[in-house]
Design a protein around this motif. Structure first.
Motif, PDB file in Angstrom:
ATOM      1  N   ARG A  20       0.841  -1.196   0.000  1.00 16.47           N
ATOM      2  CA  ARG A  20       0.000   0.000   0.000  1.00 16.47           C
ATOM      3  C   ARG A  20       0.880   1.252   0.000  1.00 16.47           C
ATOM      4  N   ASP A  22       0.438   5.641   0.349  1.00 20.92           N
ATOM      5  CA  ASP A  22      -0.519   6.729   0.492  1.00 20.92           C
ATOM      6  C   ASP A  22      -0.428   7.585  -0.774  1.00 20.92           C
ATOM      7  N   ASP A  23      -1.438   8.375  -1.013  1.00 21.64           N
ATOM      8  CA  ASP A  23      -1.518   9.136  -2.266  1.00 21.64           C
ATOM      9  C   ASP A  23      -0.333  10.075  -2.462  1.00 21.64           C
ATOM     10  N   ASP A  24       0.164  10.689  -1.387  1.00 23.05           N
ATOM     11  CA  ASP A  24       1.302  11.608  -1.511  1.00 23.05           C
ATOM     12  C   ASP A  24       2.557  10.881  -1.981  1.00 23.05           C
ATOM     13  N   GLN A  55      -5.426   0.566  -6.172  1.00 24.33           N
ATOM     14  CA  GLN A  55      -5.297   1.758  -5.343  1.00 24.33           C
ATOM     15  C   GLN A  55      -4.840   2.948  -6.180  1.00 24.33           C
TER      16      GLN A  55
END
Length: 85
Positions: A20, A22-24, A55
């Motif tokens: 996974r 995160d978007d940043d 994702q």
């Protein structure tokens, strides 16, 4: 700067084992890939698992123009057969 200085024609961003992001972080990786293209290097992203791909697709991450391959081995092969170093 090192891509240009060293004359690299390919850069591999290997995400093998990453479950996974995160978007940043995902946007940062894509920014690195686009920057590599701007200095004449082919950016290749490898090891993207199905969950991570979903994702990235669902998130606010622009992956247009980014070369993706299944494995690190595929990325190395692509870099060397497409003239990358």
């Amino acid at each position: 700067a090192q891509l240009h200085t060293k004359g690299a024609r390919s850069v591999i961003l290997d995400l093998t084992g990453v479950v996974r992001l995160d978007d940043d972080v995902a946007r940062g990786l894509m920014r690195i890939a686009r920057t590599a293209r701007l200095v004449g290097a082919q950016a290749i992203v490898s090891g993207v698992r199905p969950g991570l791909a979903a994702q990235l697709a669902d998130g606010d991450v622009d992956t247009r123009g980014i070369v993706t391959v299944r494995t690190l081995r595929d990325a190395i092969e692509s870099a060397t057969t497409d003239g990358g170093t």
